[in-house]
Every structure is written in C-alpha cells, then in structure tokens.
Design a protein around this motif. Structure first.
Motif, PDB file in Angstrom:
ATOM      1  N   VAL A 139       0.877  -1.172   0.000  1.00  0.00           N
ATOM      2  CA  VAL A 139       0.000   0.000   0.000  1.00  0.00           C
ATOM      3  C   VAL A 139       0.912   1.218   0.000  1.00  0.00           C
ATOM      4  O   VAL A 139       2.048   1.144   0.464  1.00  0.00           O
ATOM      5  CB  VAL A 139      -0.936   0.100   1.249  1.00  0.00           C
ATOM      6  N   LEU A 140       0.381   2.313  -0.510  1.00  0.00           N
ATOM      7  CA  LEU A 140       1.194   3.520  -0.559  1.00  0.00           C
ATOM      8  C   LEU A 140       0.884   4.398   0.646  1.00  0.00           C
ATOM      9  O   LEU A 140      -0.264   4.752   0.903  1.00  0.00           O
ATOM     10  CB  LEU A 140       0.917   4.297  -1.852  1.00  0.00           C
ATOM     11  N   GLU A 141       1.932   4.694   1.409  1.00  0.00           N
ATOM     12  CA  GLU A 141       1.790   5.628   2.519  1.00  0.00           C
ATOM     13  C   GLU A 141       3.077   6.436   2.516  1.00  0.00           C
ATOM     14  O   GLU A 141       4.067   6.058   3.121  1.00  0.00           O
ATOM     15  CB  GLU A 141       1.635   4.853   3.838  1.00  0.00           C
ATOM     16  N   ASN A 142       3.094   7.505   1.765  1.00  0.00           N
ATOM     17  CA  ASN A 142       4.319   8.249   1.435  1.00  0.00           C
ATOM     18  C   ASN A 142       5.237   7.377   0.577  1.00  0.00           C
ATOM     19  O   ASN A 142       5.572   7.721  -0.529  1.00  0.00           O
ATOM     20  CB  ASN A 142       5.053   8.751   2.677  1.00  0.00           C
ATOM     21  N   GLU A 143       5.610   6.243   1.126  1.00  0.00           N
ATOM     22  CA  GLU A 143       6.382   5.268   0.352  1.00  0.00           C
ATOM     23  C   GLU A 143       5.495   4.035   0.135  1.00  0.00           C
ATOM     24  O   GLU A 143       4.442   3.905   0.766  1.00  0.00           O
ATOM     25  CB  GLU A 143       7.630   4.866   1.142  1.00  0.00           C
ATOM     26  N   ALA A 144       5.934   3.127  -0.714  1.00  0.00           N
ATOM     27  CA  ALA A 144       5.218   1.870  -0.886  1.00  0.00           C
ATOM     28  C   ALA A 144       5.575   0.951   0.297  1.00  0.00           C
ATOM     29  O   ALA A 144       6.740   0.610   0.479  1.00  0.00           O
ATOM     30  CB  ALA A 144       5.594   1.220  -2.204  1.00  0.00           C
ATOM     31  N   VAL A 145       4.585   0.633   1.113  1.00  0.00           N
ATOM     32  CA  VAL A 145       4.807  -0.173   2.299  1.00  0.00           C
ATOM     33  C   VAL A 145       4.428  -1.632   2.005  1.00  0.00           C
ATOM     34  O   VAL A 145       3.301  -1.894   1.579  1.00  0.00           O
ATOM     35  CB  VAL A 145       3.929   0.344   3.477  1.00  0.00           C
ATOM     36  N   PRO A 146       5.340  -2.571   2.216  1.00  0.00           N
ATOM     37  CA  PRO A 146       5.008  -3.976   1.949  1.00  0.00           C
ATOM     38  C   PRO A 146       4.051  -4.555   2.987  1.00  0.00           C
ATOM     39  O   PRO A 146       4.115  -4.210   4.162  1.00  0.00           O
ATOM     40  CB  PRO A 146       6.361  -4.690   2.005  1.00  0.00           C
ATOM     41  N   LEU A 147       3.163  -5.407   2.534  1.00  0.00           N
ATOM     42  CA  LEU A 147       2.194  -6.069   3.413  1.00  0.00           C
ATOM     43  C   LEU A 147       2.521  -7.558   3.488  1.00  0.00           C
ATOM     44  O   LEU A 147       3.093  -8.120   2.566  1.00  0.00           O
ATOM     45  CB  LEU A 147       0.779  -5.925   2.844  1.00  0.00           C
ATOM     46  N   THR A 148       2.107  -8.166   4.576  1.00  0.00           N
ATOM     47  CA  THR A 148       2.245  -9.613   4.707  1.00  0.00           C
ATOM     48  C   THR A 148       1.191 -10.287   3.834  1.00  0.00           C
ATOM     49  O   THR A 148       0.040  -9.847   3.810  1.00  0.00           O
ATOM     50  CB  THR A 148       2.003 -10.033   6.176  1.00  0.00           C
ATOM     51  N   ILE A 149       1.581 -11.332   3.116  1.00  0.00           N
ATOM     52  CA  ILE A 149       0.614 -12.088   2.321  1.00  0.00           C
ATOM     53  C   ILE A 149       0.301 -13.376   3.066  1.00  0.00           C
ATOM     54  O   ILE A 149       1.192 -14.203   3.299  1.00  0.00           O
ATOM     55  CB  ILE A 149       1.159 -12.393   0.912  1.00  0.00           C
ATOM     56  N   LYS A 150      -0.961 -13.519   3.497  1.00  0.00           N
ATOM     57  CA  LYS A 150      -1.375 -14.739   4.185  1.00  0.00           C
ATOM     58  C   LYS A 150      -2.134 -15.623   3.210  1.00  0.00           C
ATOM     59  O   LYS A 150      -3.154 -15.221   2.670  1.00  0.00           O
ATOM     60  CB  LYS A 150      -2.273 -14.402   5.381  1.00  0.00           C
ATOM     61  N   ILE A 151      -1.615 -16.796   2.993  1.00  0.00           N
ATOM     62  CA  ILE A 151      -2.278 -17.736   2.082  1.00  0.00           C
ATOM     63  C   ILE A 151      -3.262 -18.561   2.894  1.00  0.00           C
ATOM     64  O   ILE A 151      -2.875 -19.219   3.859  1.00  0.00           O
ATOM     65  CB  ILE A 151      -1.245 -18.597   1.353  1.00  0.00           C
ATOM     66  N   VAL A 152      -4.535 -18.459   2.511  1.00  0.00           N
ATOM     67  CA  VAL A 152      -5.584 -19.112   3.323  1.00  0.00           C
ATOM     68  C   VAL A 152      -6.283 -20.208   2.532  1.00  0.00           C
ATOM     69  O   VAL A 152      -6.147 -20.304   1.316  1.00  0.00           O
ATOM     70  CB  VAL A 152      -6.635 -18.093   3.832  1.00  0.00           C
TER      71      VAL A 152
END
Ligand SMILES: [Zn+2]
Length: 146
Positions: A133-146
C-alpha cells in the motif's frame, strides 16, 4: 457523510489474505501473457487491518507492454459492476513484472497514488508475490495464504 461512509481508508492494512488457488490463477495469467505484463482486479473486503481477497477478475493489459500495464475503461466498468453485484469491493490491483522483481516501479507508485488500493505484484523472474500500500512510500504487506 462521516469518515466511515467515505472511501477514505481509516486503518492502513498490514496484510492481505488470499487463497492458494487464486494465487495459482494469477501465476497462470502472468505466464500466459509473458513477455508482457498481465493485470487483474482483486475483489474482496477490507477488514480492519487485513484485506481479504475473495475473487480475482482477470483483465487484459491494454498496453501490451513488457514494462507497463493499463486496464481499459470497459474492463474497469465491468469489474466494478461484477464486484458490486457479488457484494464485494475492488480492494486490489494485480499486475506482473515479467523481467524484474516484484517491487513497484516509479510509474507504479504514481498510479498507486491515484488508486489507493492494495497493489499485488508477481515477478516472473523470481516467482515471488509481493503486496503493497502507498503511505508516502510503498509499504510492503504480509501475504497470508488461506
Ligand atoms: Zn509494475
């Protein structure tokens, strides 16, 4: 209209939850358009700090480019309609990087500003998925495989 009803994000997501078979579908899509970038809309729901993806909507890269993608207005309209009729929101945009890592390009970041949803990138090169997501910079998110 209060904040809750507007489209403005109140809580930035920390993770996305996506099913394995949806990831498989996206990999297949990215391989089928290789050496060009592929793209898709991701439907689902924002749940506090997690974005749950429950449907992928494959679209064509109307630019047919190896370094850029765009989605036609027709596909966008179709996608938003489909999501709405399924009671879902368009919560993310997917695209692939055929020749580079799964990190947003300078141009991706400009488009992230205009489309403040979760951006999921697959790298054909590394075989990896990343979400941002973009918050000033591109912030990486955790990907949870469900
Ligand atoms: Zn990109």
């Amino acid at each position: 209209m209060d904040d809750w009803q507007s489209n403005r994000r109140i809580v930035l997501p920390k993770s996305i939850a996506i099913k394995k078979h949806h990831l498989d579908t996206l990999v297949k899509h990215a391989k089928s358009t290789f050496p060009d970038e592929s793209c898709a809309l991701l439907f689902g729901k924002d749940e506090d700090d997690q974005v749950k993806i429950s449907e992928v909507f494959l679209v064509e890269n109307s630019q047919k480019s190896q370094t850029q993608f765009s989605i036609s207005n027709e596909d966008l309209i179709r996608g938003y309609r489909d999501a709405e009729s399924a009671g879902l929101d368009v919560v993310g945009i997917f695209h692939s990087h055929p020749h580079s890592e799964a990190a947003p390009s300078a141009m991706d970041k400009r488009f992230m500003e205009v489309n403040p949803v979760v951006w999921v990138i697959f790298s054909n090169k590394s075989g990896q998925f990343k979400a941002y997501v973009l918050e000033n910079e591109a912030v990486p998110l955790t990907i949870k495989i469900v």
